[in-house]
Enzyme design. Structure first.
Site, short mmCIF file in Angstrom:
data_model
loop_
_atom_site.label_atom_id
_atom_site.label_comp_id
_atom_site.label_asym_id
_atom_site.label_seq_id
_atom_site.Cartn_x
_atom_site.Cartn_y
_atom_site.Cartn_z
CB SER A 35 -0.95 -0.05 1.20
OG SER A 35 -1.98 0.87 1.08
CG ASP A 43 -5.94 -2.89 -3.88
OD1 ASP A 43 -6.53 -2.11 -3.11
OD2 ASP A 43 -4.84 -3.40 -3.62
CG HIS A 101 -5.29 -2.87 0.30
ND1 HIS A 101 -4.79 -2.29 -0.84
CD2 HIS A 101 -4.70 -2.23 1.34
CE1 HIS A 101 -3.94 -1.34 -0.51
NE2 HIS A 101 -3.86 -1.29 0.81
#
Length: 512
Positions: A226, A453, A481
């Site tokens: 991320s 995602d 994710h």
């Protein structure tokens, strides 16, 4: 799911630019002096004492792990000035096989604790062949968790903040929303004024290079998820010749301004909800009906509207209103394994029992049962507001942008547009700007993207892989994710092979 998988699922729950973190102001605060000087860097000779320091390892209270404290300049332009103390942890390579070096991990956020992620998941849950060949290492970024954490509000203040209406229905509610942003920012300035101008991603990347040297590694090997992909890419940009094997999973596109990032992310949450809704309507216990995903979306919007006017009880002093309910739903979009929990929570909330959906929101905010919060949300706002200029500078700009956000997500667009007002008037001036990252001269870098995602849309991974001079794109065709450790043997084998042998998969390889 087991505890390690649960930690992996929740450790990366903040998006790159924190749409739900309405943690900045629309004015009313006095900015610190510009931190732009932090872009300047002292000479290698002046920084030598930091690169030459020795870590004193000690027990952490967690079996198998060691901890230490790394020193770094508060301002890299002033190495003789104040310093920050940064928390580091490691678990030694288990063998067999030749040790490759250290593997740094970062779970994202910004604001996620890398040390917590290491001790709770990566150091015990990463594939055994990887842990056999690497010392698994983490450093909490400056301003995060154990590394001089940014603090902004106390528990009751944060409780009030999370309940503020994020979909204002007129000037009065807009004023209440912007006032809550001002209180948040004033709290950060009051409690964390020393470190607030010095928690940028560039500074954290420089801290990582000091750690690399102190650990005795010629190259930095790294897995970032991320926001951790932006941190890793920034490191490669600053230190291409020192970049080793970098896995950037759930990638950001550093070339986009904040307004585009937030709008793209809004569309990502919509796609994730559509996947959830398509699954939900096939289940006998779906609280949003069994007709169609579009009908499910209509019913959820209507439920949010009812909560806006009439919150439901939770058994606590905090009723479940629209703001907390929206956060709870979005929290479940990060991992499809949470979908059954969300169905149950929505079923209960629609019957007037809001505790289960409140629990999902609390997990997102990292609120403990005693009413205290981690510093996740405070660090998230502080880092984001330094790294880029604000998406919007005032309510009028948000109002003009509402149609585009609502087109991106009929379910979440309005609330996420208003949350994008964050960073307007933040008390520390931004030091970064959107730009392409090419990192020419770096070793091959593996960029991983998931097609559905919610927080880091797939096109961001495509963009970053295309920008990096040595980037290779690996695609996971699925929900949730990030991809590593999610259950795809194809993904895990490709990443493990790269980490252990340095061999990237064919560019464009796709996995299920």
């Amino acid at each position: 799911m087991d505890s390690a998988r649960l930690f992996r699922s929740t450790a990366v729950t903040l998006s790159a630019f924190g749409l739900l973190v309405a943690g900045c102001t629309d004015g009313g605060t006095t900015p610190f002096a510009s931190a732009s000087a932090s872009r300047a860097v002292a000479s290698a000779e002046e920084l030598k004492p930091f690169y030459g320091q020795r870590l004193r390892w000690r027990g952490c209270g967690v079996p198998g792990f060691e901890c230490a404290t790394l020193r770094a300049p508060l301002d890299y332009a002033k190495p003789d000035g104040e310093q920050v103390k940064l928390a580091v942890s490691r678990v030694r390579a288990t063998g067999p096989g030749r040790r490759i070096g250290s593997l740094l991990v970062n779970p994202g956020g910004p604001g996620g604790s890398a040390v917590g992620f290491l001790q709770g998941y990566a150091g015990i849950g990463y594939p055994a062949p990887v842990r056999a060949r690497y010392d698994m290492v983490a450093i909490d970024p400056r301003g995060v968790a154990r590394s001089e954490p940014v603090e902004c509000l106390d528990g009751p203040e944060m409780d009030a903040y999370t309940q503020v209406d994020q979909t204002p229905d007129g000037p009065g509610e807009t004023d209440l929303l912007t006032a809550s942003y001002q209180r948040f920012a004033r709290g950060c300035a009051k409690r964390s004024g020393r470190i607030l101008p010095h928690v940028s991603t560039v500074e954290t990347a420089r801290d990582m290079d000091i750690l690399r040297a102190v650990l005795g590694d010629r190259k930095l090997h790294y897995v970032g998820a991320s926001y951790g992909t932006f941190l890793g890419a920034t490191y490669a940009e600053l230190f291409p010749s020192r970049t080793g094997r970098l896995v950037l999973d759930g990638a950001m596109d550093p070339s986009l301004p904040t307004s585009e990032l937030n709008r793209d992310q809004t569309a990502g949450f919509q796609r994730a909800f559509e996947s959830f809704a398509a699954d939900c309507v096939e289940q006998s216990d779906c609280p949003l009906g069994t007709r169609s995903p579009d009908d499910a979306a209509t019913r959820l919007k209507a439920f949010f509207k009812r909560l806006d006017a009439h919150p439901v009880p939770t058994g606590e002093r905090r009723p479940l209103g629209e703001a907390l309910a929206t956060t709870g739903v979005i929290a479940a979009m990060y991992d499809e394994s949470a979908w059954p929990q969300l169905r149950d929570a929505l079923t209960r909330a629609m019957k007037g029992e809001g505790a289960a959906l409140l629990a999902l929101a609390d997990s997102y905010y990292e609120r403990e049962s005693d009413g205290t919060y981690s510093n996740l949300m405070y660090a998230n706002a502080a880092v984001n507001c330094l790294d880029q200029a604000p998406a919007f500078t005032g309510p009028d700009e948000v109002t003009r942008a509402l149609p585009a956000f609502e087109k991106a997500s009929p379910v979440f667009g309005r609330g996420l547009a208003w949350a994008s007002l964050s960073c307007a008037g933040w008390p520390a001036e931004p030091t970064g700007a959107p730009h392409r990252i090419e990192a020419r001269g770096a070793a091959p870098i593996l960029v991983v993207g998931t097609t559905r995602d919610p927080a880091t849309p797939y096109k961001w991974a495509q963009a970053l892989a295309g920008q990096l001079a040595t980037g290779t794109l690996l695609t996971y065709e699925g929900d949730g994710h990030t991809a590593y450790g999610r259950g795809s043997d194809c993904i895990d084998t490709a990443i493990n092979t790269y980490l252990l042998q340095g061999t990237v998969p064919p560019d464009g390889k796709r996995c299920r």
